[in-house]
Design an enzyme around this catalytic site. Sequence first.
Site, PDB file in Angstrom:
ATOM      1  N   SER A  33      94.244  56.940  54.144  1.00 42.92           N
ATOM      2  CA  SER A  33      93.279  56.394  53.301  1.00 42.92           C
ATOM      3  C   SER A  33      92.437  55.547  54.129  1.00 42.92           C
ATOM      4  O   SER A  33      92.794  54.684  55.139  1.00 42.92           O
ATOM      5  CB  SER A  33      94.003  55.447  52.132  1.00 42.92           C
ATOM      6  OG  SER A  33      93.219  54.725  51.602  1.00 42.92           O
ATOM      7  N   TYR A  77      86.290  56.033  52.062  1.00 36.22           N
ATOM      8  CA  TYR A  77      85.680  55.395  51.310  1.00 36.22           C
ATOM      9  C   TYR A  77      84.349  55.094  51.705  1.00 36.22           C
ATOM     10  O   TYR A  77      84.271  54.633  52.872  1.00 36.22           O
ATOM     11  CB  TYR A  77      86.547  54.007  50.822  1.00 36.22           C
ATOM     12  CG  TYR A  77      87.431  54.554  49.527  1.00 36.22           C
ATOM     13  CD1 TYR A  77      86.894  55.058  48.484  1.00 36.22           C
ATOM     14  CD2 TYR A  77      88.670  54.098  49.834  1.00 36.22           C
ATOM     15  CE1 TYR A  77      87.832  55.526  47.470  1.00 36.22           C
ATOM     16  CE2 TYR A  77      89.622  54.265  48.528  1.00 36.22           C
ATOM     17  CZ  TYR A  77      89.219  55.061  47.694  1.00 36.22           C
ATOM     18  OH  TYR A  77      90.194  55.273  46.477  1.00 36.22           O
ATOM     19  N   THR A 122      86.219  60.510  49.093  1.00 35.22           N
ATOM     20  CA  THR A 122      86.539  60.287  47.698  1.00 35.22           C
ATOM     21  C   THR A 122      85.432  59.730  46.904  1.00 35.22           C
ATOM     22  O   THR A 122      84.665  58.773  47.297  1.00 35.22           O
ATOM     23  CB  THR A 122      87.690  59.316  47.776  1.00 35.22           C
ATOM     24  OG1 THR A 122      88.827  59.797  48.480  1.00 35.22           O
ATOM     25  CG2 THR A 122      88.048  59.090  46.093  1.00 35.22           C
ATOM     26  N   ARG A 169      91.771  48.743  34.885  1.00 33.04           N
ATOM     27  CA  ARG A 169      93.327  48.831  34.825  1.00 33.04           C
ATOM     28  C   ARG A 169      94.047  48.009  34.412  1.00 33.04           C
ATOM     29  O   ARG A 169      94.367  46.646  35.254  1.00 33.04           O
ATOM     30  CB  ARG A 169      93.757  49.182  36.405  1.00 33.04           C
ATOM     31  CG  ARG A 169      93.058  50.404  37.029  1.00 33.04           C
ATOM     32  CD  ARG A 169      93.251  50.505  38.513  1.00 33.04           C
ATOM     33  NE  ARG A 169      92.436  51.476  39.114  1.00 33.04           N
ATOM     34  CZ  ARG A 169      92.552  51.900  40.367  1.00 33.04           C
ATOM     35  NH1 ARG A 169      93.407  51.280  41.557  1.00 33.04           N
ATOM     36  NH2 ARG A 169      92.145  53.061  41.040  1.00 33.04           N
ATOM     37  N   LYS A 195      86.344  64.571  47.180  1.00 30.17           N
ATOM     38  CA  LYS A 195      87.395  64.489  46.529  1.00 30.17           C
ATOM     39  C   LYS A 195      87.343  63.719  45.095  1.00 30.17           C
ATOM     40  O   LYS A 195      86.309  62.674  45.059  1.00 30.17           O
ATOM     41  CB  LYS A 195      88.679  63.860  47.000  1.00 30.17           C
ATOM     42  CG  LYS A 195      89.850  63.274  46.348  1.00 30.17           C
ATOM     43  CD  LYS A 195      90.735  62.677  47.334  1.00 30.17           C
ATOM     44  CE  LYS A 195      92.151  61.811  46.437  1.00 30.17           C
ATOM     45  NZ  LYS A 195      92.162  60.797  45.773  1.00 30.17           N
ATOM     46  N   HIS A 206      91.869  61.383  40.465  1.00 29.49           N
ATOM     47  CA  HIS A 206      92.648  59.983  40.951  1.00 29.49           C
ATOM     48  C   HIS A 206      93.978  59.696  40.296  1.00 29.49           C
ATOM     49  O   HIS A 206      94.004  58.471  40.329  1.00 29.49           O
ATOM     50  CB  HIS A 206      91.582  58.865  40.893  1.00 29.49           C
ATOM     51  CG  HIS A 206      91.557  58.124  42.347  1.00 29.49           C
ATOM     52  ND1 HIS A 206      90.575  57.885  43.227  1.00 29.49           N
ATOM     53  CD2 HIS A 206      92.269  56.850  42.553  1.00 29.49           C
ATOM     54  CE1 HIS A 206      90.895  57.172  44.183  1.00 29.49           C
ATOM     55  NE2 HIS A 206      91.930  56.382  43.784  1.00 29.49           N
ATOM     56  N   ARG A 254      93.549  57.252  37.347  1.00 27.82           N
ATOM     57  CA  ARG A 254      93.291  55.852  37.727  1.00 27.82           C
ATOM     58  C   ARG A 254      91.740  55.319  37.643  1.00 27.82           C
ATOM     59  O   ARG A 254      91.599  54.003  37.581  1.00 27.82           O
ATOM     60  CB  ARG A 254      93.773  55.182  39.154  1.00 27.82           C
ATOM     61  CG  ARG A 254      95.298  55.682  39.186  1.00 27.82           C
ATOM     62  CD  ARG A 254      95.686  55.555  40.820  1.00 27.82           C
ATOM     63  NE  ARG A 254      95.423  54.501  41.561  1.00 27.82           N
ATOM     64  CZ  ARG A 254      96.434  53.502  41.436  1.00 27.82           C
ATOM     65  NH1 ARG A 254      97.588  53.600  40.711  1.00 27.82           N
ATOM     66  NH2 ARG A 254      96.357  52.428  42.011  1.00 27.82           N
ATOM     67  N   SER A 290      96.544  65.346  41.012  1.00 29.70           N
ATOM     68  CA  SER A 290      96.768  64.385  40.003  1.00 29.70           C
ATOM     69  C   SER A 290      97.668  64.949  38.897  1.00 29.70           C
ATOM     70  O   SER A 290      97.530  65.912  38.288  1.00 29.70           O
ATOM     71  CB  SER A 290      95.435  64.273  39.068  1.00 29.70           C
ATOM     72  OG  SER A 290      94.496  63.432  39.942  1.00 29.70           O
ATOM     73  N   GLY A 291      98.913  64.438  39.033  1.00 27.06           N
ATOM     74  CA  GLY A 291     100.134  64.588  38.083  1.00 27.06           C
ATOM     75  C   GLY A 291     100.974  65.549  38.646  1.00 27.06           C
ATOM     76  O   GLY A 291     102.223  66.047  38.007  1.00 27.06           O
ATOM     77  N   ARG A 338     101.865  59.937  43.884  1.00 23.65           N
ATOM     78  CA  ARG A 338     102.555  58.653  43.682  1.00 23.65           C
ATOM     79  C   ARG A 338     103.967  59.273  43.977  1.00 23.65           C
ATOM     80  O   ARG A 338     104.706  58.328  44.481  1.00 23.65           O
ATOM     81  CB  ARG A 338     102.854  58.314  42.165  1.00 23.65           C
ATOM     82  CG  ARG A 338     101.234  57.908  41.704  1.00 23.65           C
ATOM     83  CD  ARG A 338     101.590  57.125  40.330  1.00 23.65           C
ATOM     84  NE  ARG A 338     100.231  56.471  39.888  1.00 23.65           N
ATOM     85  CZ  ARG A 338      99.181  57.170  39.271  1.00 23.65           C
ATOM     86  NH1 ARG A 338      99.363  58.544  39.439  1.00 23.65           N
ATOM     87  NH2 ARG A 338      98.218  56.568  38.663  1.00 23.65           N
TER      88      ARG A 338
HETATM   89  C1  LIG Z   1      98.675  53.294  44.699  1.00 27.43           C
HETATM   90  C2  LIG Z   1      97.579  54.291  44.900  1.00 27.43           C
HETATM   91  C3  LIG Z   1      96.567  54.150  45.736  1.00 27.43           C
HETATM   92  C4  LIG Z   1      95.667  55.156  46.012  1.00 27.43           C
HETATM   93  N1  LIG Z   1      94.808  54.971  46.907  1.00 27.43           N
HETATM   94  C5  LIG Z   1      93.850  55.913  47.232  1.00 27.43           C
HETATM   95  C6  LIG Z   1      92.819  55.798  48.385  1.00 27.43           C
HETATM   96  O1  LIG Z   1      92.958  54.786  49.029  1.00 27.43           O
HETATM   97  N2  LIG Z   1      92.168  56.626  48.508  1.00 27.43           N
HETATM   98  C7  LIG Z   1      91.827  58.036  47.668  1.00 27.43           C
HETATM   99  O2  LIG Z   1      91.072  58.576  47.842  1.00 27.43           O
HETATM  100  N3  LIG Z   1      92.917  58.023  46.542  1.00 27.43           N
HETATM  101  C8  LIG Z   1      93.770  57.055  46.500  1.00 27.43           C
HETATM  102  N4  LIG Z   1      94.856  57.116  45.515  1.00 27.43           N
HETATM  103  C9  LIG Z   1      94.640  58.433  44.660  1.00 27.43           C
HETATM  104  C10 LIG Z   1      95.530  59.590  45.297  1.00 27.43           C
HETATM  105  O3  LIG Z   1      94.875  60.292  46.568  1.00 27.43           O
HETATM  106  C11 LIG Z   1      95.640  60.770  44.390  1.00 27.43           C
HETATM  107  O4  LIG Z   1      94.418  61.401  43.975  1.00 27.43           O
HETATM  108  C12 LIG Z   1      96.551  60.645  42.939  1.00 27.43           C
HETATM  109  O5  LIG Z   1      97.687  59.608  43.455  1.00 27.43           O
HETATM  110  C13 LIG Z   1      97.095  61.835  42.660  1.00 27.43           C
HETATM  111  O6  LIG Z   1      97.930  61.566  41.391  1.00 27.43           O
HETATM  112  P1  LIG Z   1      99.156  61.449  41.390  1.00 27.43           P
HETATM  113  O7  LIG Z   1      99.737  60.150  41.721  1.00 27.43           O
HETATM  114  O8  LIG Z   1      99.624  61.625  39.708  1.00 27.43           O
HETATM  115  O9  LIG Z   1     100.165  62.457  42.097  1.00 27.43           O
HETATM  116  C14 LIG Z   1      95.748  56.219  45.382  1.00 27.43           C
HETATM  117  C15 LIG Z   1      96.642  56.348  44.275  1.00 27.43           C
HETATM  118  C16 LIG Z   1      97.901  55.562  44.101  1.00 27.43           C
HETATM  119  C17 LIG Z   1      98.628  55.839  43.164  1.00 27.43           C
HETATM  120  C1  LIG Z   2      89.335  50.706  44.874  1.00 24.65           C
HETATM  121  C2  LIG Z   2      90.672  51.259  45.207  1.00 24.65           C
HETATM  122  C3  LIG Z   2      90.988  51.511  46.258  1.00 24.65           C
HETATM  123  C4  LIG Z   2      92.522  52.022  46.167  1.00 24.65           C
HETATM  124  C5  LIG Z   2      92.749  53.350  45.418  1.00 24.65           C
HETATM  125  O1  LIG Z   2      92.186  54.398  45.510  1.00 24.65           O
HETATM  126  C6  LIG Z   2      93.572  53.169  43.929  1.00 24.65           C
HETATM  127  O2  LIG Z   2      94.070  52.231  43.931  1.00 24.65           O
HETATM  128  O3  LIG Z   2      93.550  53.954  43.144  1.00 24.65           O
END
Ligand SMILES: Cc1cc2nc3c(=O)[nH]c(=O)nc-3n(C[C@H](O)[C@H](O)[C@H](O)COP(=O)(O)O)c2cc1C
Ligand SMILES: CCCCC(=O)C(=O)O
Length: 390
Positions: free
Chosen positions: A128, A152, A178, A187, A260, A284, A287, A316-317, A339
């Site tokens: 990331s 980003y 992304t 959130r 993405k 995402h 989120r 996602s999921g 996650r």
């Molecule tokens: C704590 C956290 C931080 C994340 N940070 C990023 C990030 O920095 N860049 C990004 O493209 N996606 C980020 N994501 C999204 C993940 O890349 C991914 O799309 C998502 O976790 C997939 O869903 P899942 O957690 O249900 O498997 C983040 C997700 C979580 C849970």
């Molecule tokens: C601005 C969000 C940066 C980290 C991220 O992608 C997330 O927490 O889902």
Amino acid sequence: MAKHWADFQYEIYLGGMGGAVPRLPMDLTRLEELAEHRLDAGPAGYVAGSAGNGSTARANREALERHRIVPRLLRDVGERDLSVEVLGRALPAPVALAPVGVLSIVHPEAEPAAARAAAAQGVPYILSSASSTPMEQVAEAMGDAERWFQLYWAKDREVTRSFLERAKGAGYSVLVVTLDTPLLGWRPRDLERAYLPFLHGVGTANYFSDPAFRAGLDKPVHEDPNAAVLHFAGMFGDPGKTWPDLAFLREHWDGPIVLKGVLHPDDARLAADAGMDGVVVSNHGGRQVAGGVGAADALADVVRAVGDRLTVLFDSGVRTGDDVFKALALGASAVLLGRPYVYGLALDGQAGVEHVVRCLLAEFDLTLALSGHRAPGSVDAGCLAGGTSS
Ligand SMILES: Cc1cc2nc3c(=O)[nH]c(=O)nc-3n(C[C@H](O)[C@H](O)[C@H](O)COP(=O)(O)O)c2cc1C
Ligand SMILES: CCCCC(=O)C(=O)O
């Protein structure tokens, strides 16, 4: 002979004969609860939380659960090969670790530990932009393993240009851009604790170490860290970007570019028209947009729209091996895991991440075999109840 990931289960059973039982659950859906006990409330809520009242995150699970696999019998599944080719790269299995920022909030070894785990298991690691460790250090931790960089897309062109140059120099070969995070989603769990890691300087390492970013500061980061954080917050995302802006990225990145966060087939077509190489169908992890479509419900339409022009990845999921199988059946070339590996890291560092990858791939290997398949290539819509083979 290809590696049989399913053998992991015999390792576990044999270990049990010697009195050893696994340190972490073998059912990955149980990791979240354990990690929530282990972590402080802020980080636990940040990782597990999602947008709004959680409806998109729930829709992700519902969409995957709704599809059911219909196994086939007597098809010689003794020798299996999970490897796939994705974006011209040979992967041992159709799985990569999703970009997850700020990992130092769950474990002190953060991204380098996750990256080492990915390298040890041979799956690509997507670093990331918002990592707690500069990209060069993470690259070093991985040896010559496959590494991808998630961008980003900052407001400041010079910072973006500098990130791309640094990523290239550090050996990242695929760029994942992304697009679903121009603003932070609503959130509630984080808002209720007023918890946002970036404001504490976590997830800013790539920026604070970047020459172009530093050039925009009046004082060095260590002299005025608050000003640096505010500068970061002001340029991190850019809600003003539009499709023609992608030309800048295409011009400054020679390797494959994957967008993405794509959910609409028309956006997938625009990605193809813009000369991109792939898309990740993703919300995402629920989120960003609340009330959003379950990502797996968007997958087949995107594949229909651009499957012949672009590589389609999915996240996602995803929590289980059968989820991986279902995503492939719906047309994805590979999935990204989010996650669950973060929980593995929180609970047991690098070993925890490796545990998660091994469980997921063992389960996927078994799902494949027990459904009558030897390789991902033969998995299609006909493997699901109500679906027809192409
Ligand atoms: C704590 C956290 C931080 C994340 N940070 C990023 C990030 O920095 N860049 C990004 O493209 N996606 C980020 N994501 C999204 C993940 O890349 C991914 O799309 C998502 O976790 C997939 O869903 P899942 O957690 O249900 O498997 C983040 C997700 C979580 C849970
Ligand atoms: C601005 C969000 C940066 C980290 C991220 O992608 C997330 O927490 O889902």
